[in-house]
Design a protein around this motif. Structure first.
Motif, short mmCIF file in Angstrom:
data_model
loop_
_atom_site.label_atom_id
_atom_site.label_comp_id
_atom_site.label_asym_id
_atom_site.label_seq_id
_atom_site.Cartn_x
_atom_site.Cartn_y
_atom_site.Cartn_z
N SER A 1 0.83 -1.19 0.00
CA SER A 1 0.00 0.00 0.00
C SER A 1 0.87 1.24 0.00
O SER A 1 2.03 1.23 0.42
N TYR A 2 0.30 2.30 -0.48
CA TYR A 2 1.00 3.58 -0.50
C TYR A 2 1.28 4.04 0.92
O TYR A 2 2.35 4.60 1.19
N ALA A 3 0.37 3.77 1.85
CA ALA A 3 0.57 4.14 3.25
C ALA A 3 1.78 3.43 3.84
O ALA A 3 2.58 4.03 4.56
N GLU A 4 1.94 2.14 3.52
CA GLU A 4 3.10 1.39 4.00
C GLU A 4 4.39 1.98 3.43
O GLU A 4 5.40 2.08 4.13
N PHE A 5 4.33 2.38 2.18
CA PHE A 5 5.50 2.98 1.57
C PHE A 5 5.86 4.30 2.25
O PHE A 5 7.03 4.56 2.54
N LEU A 6 4.85 5.11 2.52
CA LEU A 6 5.11 6.39 3.21
C LEU A 6 5.68 6.17 4.60
O LEU A 6 6.56 6.92 5.05
N LYS A 7 5.20 5.15 5.31
CA LYS A 7 5.75 4.82 6.62
C LYS A 7 7.23 4.46 6.49
O LYS A 7 8.05 4.87 7.30
N ALA A 8 7.55 3.68 5.48
CA ALA A 8 8.94 3.26 5.28
C ALA A 8 9.82 4.46 4.96
O ALA A 8 10.95 4.55 5.44
N VAL A 9 9.31 5.38 4.19
CA VAL A 9 10.08 6.59 3.85
C VAL A 9 10.28 7.45 5.08
O VAL A 9 11.37 7.97 5.32
N GLY A 10 9.24 7.57 5.89
CA GLY A 10 9.31 8.43 7.07
C GLY A 10 10.17 7.88 8.19
O GLY A 10 10.71 8.63 9.00
N LYS A 11 10.34 6.59 8.27
CA LYS A 11 11.09 5.97 9.36
C LYS A 11 12.58 6.22 9.29
O LYS A 11 13.25 6.31 10.29
N ASN A 12 13.10 6.31 8.09
CA ASN A 12 14.55 6.36 7.94
C ASN A 12 14.92 7.51 7.01
O ASN A 12 14.50 7.54 5.87
N SER A 13 15.73 8.40 7.51
CA SER A 13 16.10 9.57 6.71
C SER A 13 16.94 9.18 5.50
O SER A 13 16.95 9.89 4.51
N SER A 14 17.65 8.05 5.56
CA SER A 14 18.45 7.63 4.42
C SER A 14 17.59 6.92 3.37
O SER A 14 18.07 6.62 2.29
N SER A 15 16.38 6.62 3.72
CA SER A 15 15.39 5.98 2.84
C SER A 15 15.83 4.62 2.31
O SER A 15 15.38 4.19 1.26
N MET A 16 16.69 3.93 3.03
CA MET A 16 17.11 2.60 2.60
C MET A 16 15.94 1.61 2.66
O MET A 16 15.80 0.76 1.79
N GLN A 17 15.10 1.74 3.69
CA GLN A 17 13.96 0.83 3.81
C GLN A 17 12.96 1.07 2.69
O GLN A 17 12.40 0.13 2.14
N ALA A 18 12.75 2.33 2.34
CA ALA A 18 11.83 2.65 1.25
C ALA A 18 12.37 2.12 -0.08
O ALA A 18 11.62 1.58 -0.89
N GLU A 19 13.66 2.26 -0.28
CA GLU A 19 14.28 1.75 -1.50
C GLU A 19 14.15 0.24 -1.58
O GLU A 19 13.85 -0.33 -2.64
N LYS A 20 14.36 -0.43 -0.46
CA LYS A 20 14.23 -1.88 -0.42
C LYS A 20 12.78 -2.29 -0.72
O LYS A 20 12.54 -3.23 -1.47
N MET A 21 11.83 -1.56 -0.16
CA MET A 21 10.42 -1.88 -0.41
C MET A 21 10.09 -1.69 -1.89
O MET A 21 9.41 -2.53 -2.49
N LEU A 22 10.58 -0.61 -2.49
CA LEU A 22 10.33 -0.39 -3.92
C LEU A 22 10.96 -1.50 -4.75
O LEU A 22 10.34 -1.99 -5.71
N ASN A 23 12.16 -1.90 -4.40
CA ASN A 23 12.81 -3.00 -5.12
C ASN A 23 11.99 -4.28 -4.99
O ASN A 23 11.82 -5.01 -5.97
N ASP A 24 11.48 -4.56 -3.79
CA ASP A 24 10.65 -5.74 -3.59
C ASP A 24 9.38 -5.68 -4.44
O ASP A 24 8.96 -6.68 -5.02
N ILE A 25 8.78 -4.50 -4.52
CA ILE A 25 7.57 -4.33 -5.32
C ILE A 25 7.87 -4.58 -6.79
O ILE A 25 7.14 -5.31 -7.48
N TYR A 26 8.94 -3.97 -7.29
CA TYR A 26 9.30 -4.14 -8.71
C TYR A 26 9.62 -5.59 -9.04
O TYR A 26 9.21 -6.11 -10.07
N ILE A 27 10.35 -6.25 -8.17
CA ILE A 27 10.70 -7.66 -8.39
C ILE A 27 9.44 -8.52 -8.40
O ILE A 27 9.27 -9.39 -9.25
N ASP A 28 8.54 -8.26 -7.44
CA ASP A 28 7.30 -9.03 -7.36
C ASP A 28 6.45 -8.83 -8.62
O ASP A 28 5.93 -9.79 -9.18
#
Length: 78
Positions: A6-33
């Motif tokens: 969900s977009y909300a989950e993505f926003l949470k991931a972006v907000g949690k980490n200023s380096s946005s590594m978790q958000a990048e990982k989530m996007l990679n997982d989405i694209y791979i899936d």
């Protein structure tokens, strides 16, 4: 393979980490899936079409009906 992101989950991931590594990982997982789902669907569709042609050549109506039903279900999932 059918993960629901969900977009909300993505926003949470972006907000949690200023380096946005978790958000990048989530996007990679989405694209791979999405990529793997697409490849699997296309291979399944190609296999079903080949088997449908073979059933037609053999005049195998029960198998033809089953295969076309499977193809129809696959196309409805799109």
């Amino acid at each position: 393979m059918e993960n629901n992101y969900s977009y909300a989950e993505f926003l949470k991931a972006v907000g949690k980490n200023s380096s946005s590594m978790q958000a990048e990982k989530m996007l990679n997982d989405i694209y791979i899936d999405l990529f793997l789902s697409h490849i699997h669907r296309e291979q399944t569709r190609t296999r079903l079409l080949t088997e449908i042609d073979a059933a037609l050549d053999r005049h195998d109506q029960p198998n033809f009906m089953q295969l076309t039903d499977s193809l129809q279900e696959l196309d409805e999932k799109l």
